[in-house]
Design a protein around this motif. Structure first.
Motif, PDB file in Angstrom:
ATOM      1  N   UNK A  11      21.357  18.460  40.082  1.00 54.82           N
ATOM      2  CA  UNK A  11      20.014  18.402  40.664  1.00 54.82           C
ATOM      3  C   UNK A  11      19.736  17.035  41.272  1.00 54.82           C
ATOM      4  N   UNK A  12      20.229  15.980  40.625  1.00 56.00           N
ATOM      5  CA  UNK A  12      19.989  14.613  41.074  1.00 56.00           C
ATOM      6  C   UNK A  12      21.298  13.989  41.565  1.00 56.00           C
ATOM      7  N   UNK A  13      21.184  13.176  42.600  1.00 56.51           N
ATOM      8  CA  UNK A  13      22.370  12.466  43.098  1.00 56.51           C
ATOM      9  C   UNK A  13      22.735  11.356  42.134  1.00 56.51           C
ATOM     10  N   UNK A  14      23.931  10.836  42.285  1.00 60.51           N
ATOM     11  CA  UNK A  14      24.367   9.728  41.433  1.00 60.51           C
ATOM     12  C   UNK A  14      23.469   8.511  41.638  1.00 60.51           C
ATOM     13  N   UNK A  15      22.988   8.328  42.852  1.00 66.63           N
ATOM     14  CA  UNK A  15      22.087   7.200  43.124  1.00 66.63           C
ATOM     15  C   UNK A  15      20.738   7.378  42.430  1.00 66.63           C
ATOM     16  N   UNK A  16      20.237   8.613  42.407  1.00 71.38           N
ATOM     17  CA  UNK A  16      18.978   8.877  41.700  1.00 71.38           C
ATOM     18  C   UNK A  16      19.160   8.676  40.199  1.00 71.38           C
ATOM     19  N   UNK A  17      20.282   9.127  39.682  1.00 71.14           N
ATOM     20  CA  UNK A  17      20.556   8.960  38.247  1.00 71.14           C
ATOM     21  C   UNK A  17      20.702   7.486  37.895  1.00 71.14           C
ATOM     22  N   UNK A  18      21.377   6.746  38.752  1.00 66.58           N
ATOM     23  CA  UNK A  18      21.540   5.309  38.505  1.00 66.58           C
ATOM     24  C   UNK A  18      20.201   4.585  38.583  1.00 66.58           C
ATOM     25  N   UNK A  19      19.370   4.961  39.549  1.00 67.06           N
ATOM     26  CA  UNK A  19      18.037   4.347  39.670  1.00 67.06           C
ATOM     27  C   UNK A  19      17.200   4.631  38.426  1.00 67.06           C
ATOM     28  N   UNK A  20      17.279   5.862  37.908  1.00 66.93           N
ATOM     29  CA  UNK A  20      16.540   6.201  36.688  1.00 66.93           C
ATOM     30  C   UNK A  20      17.044   5.385  35.507  1.00 66.93           C
ATOM     31  N   UNK A  21      18.367   5.234  35.390  1.00 68.34           N
ATOM     32  CA  UNK A  21      18.940   4.433  34.318  1.00 68.34           C
ATOM     33  C   UNK A  21      18.481   2.981  34.431  1.00 68.34           C
ATOM     34  N   UNK A  22      18.546   2.435  35.631  1.00 67.69           N
ATOM     35  CA  UNK A  22      18.148   1.044  35.847  1.00 67.69           C
ATOM     36  C   UNK A  22      16.675   0.834  35.517  1.00 67.69           C
ATOM     37  N   UNK A  23      15.823   1.774  35.927  1.00 66.48           N
ATOM     38  CA  UNK A  23      14.392   1.682  35.628  1.00 66.48           C
ATOM     39  C   UNK A  23      14.146   1.716  34.125  1.00 66.48           C
ATOM     40  N   UNK A  24      14.782   2.654  33.434  1.00 65.14           N
ATOM     41  CA  UNK A  24      14.613   2.759  31.986  1.00 65.14           C
ATOM     42  C   UNK A  24      15.101   1.490  31.289  1.00 65.14           C
ATOM     43  N   UNK A  25      16.226   0.952  31.745  1.00 64.29           N
ATOM     44  CA  UNK A  25      16.772  -0.278  31.170  1.00 64.29           C
ATOM     45  C   UNK A  25      15.799  -1.440  31.374  1.00 64.29           C
ATOM     46  N   UNK A  26      15.290  -1.576  32.589  1.00 64.62           N
ATOM     47  CA  UNK A  26      14.353  -2.666  32.881  1.00 64.62           C
ATOM     48  C   UNK A  26      13.088  -2.562  32.039  1.00 64.62           C
ATOM     49  N   UNK A  27      12.578  -1.342  31.866  1.00 59.93           N
ATOM     50  CA  UNK A  27      11.387  -1.144  31.038  1.00 59.93           C
ATOM     51  C   UNK A  27      11.675  -1.488  29.580  1.00 59.93           C
ATOM     52  N   UNK A  28      12.837  -1.096  29.091  1.00 60.47           N
ATOM     53  CA  UNK A  28      13.221  -1.405  27.703  1.00 60.47           C
ATOM     54  C   UNK A  28      13.333  -2.913  27.495  1.00 60.47           C
ATOM     55  N   UNK A  29      13.932  -3.603  28.450  1.00 57.25           N
ATOM     56  CA  UNK A  29      14.069  -5.058  28.338  1.00 57.25           C
ATOM     57  C   UNK A  29      12.713  -5.749  28.352  1.00 57.25           C
ATOM     58  N   UNK A  30      11.800  -5.272  29.203  1.00 57.36           N
ATOM     59  CA  UNK A  30      10.452  -5.846  29.245  1.00 57.36           C
ATOM     60  C   UNK A  30       9.755  -5.627  27.914  1.00 57.36           C
TER      61      UNK A  30
END
Length: 77
Positions: A11-30
């Motif tokens: 359903x999601x491209x690899x770029x969309x999946x990577x963007x979601x991972x990066x967003x979740x990681x950034x939120x967790x770090x904050x």
């Protein structure tokens, strides 16, 4: 975010999946930075970290203590 990151259905491209991972990681770090800052402020004020450890063992409530809505669902079970 984790639903998109872990979706293997195509359903999601690899770029969309990577963007979601990066967003979740950034939120967790904050969130982590904020929790540590609050713990240090508590320690510097009281000489203790009572609230930090009290809320740490309660999982989701610990996030409420930090006052940060991480924006991604936690997996159950």
């Amino acid at each position: 975010m984790s639903a998109i990151t872990n979706d293997d259905s195509g359903t999601f491209t690899i770029n969309e999946r990577r963007a979601a991972f990066t967003q979740a990681y950034d939120e967790e770090q904050a969130w982590r930075s904020q929790v540590v800052a609050q713990a240090m402020a508590e320690y510097n004020t009281t000489g203790k970290m009572t609230n930090f450890f009290k809320f740490q063992s309660r999982g989701r409530q610990w996030r409420a203590y930090a006052g940060f809505a991480c924006g991604h669902a936690e997996k159950s079970g």
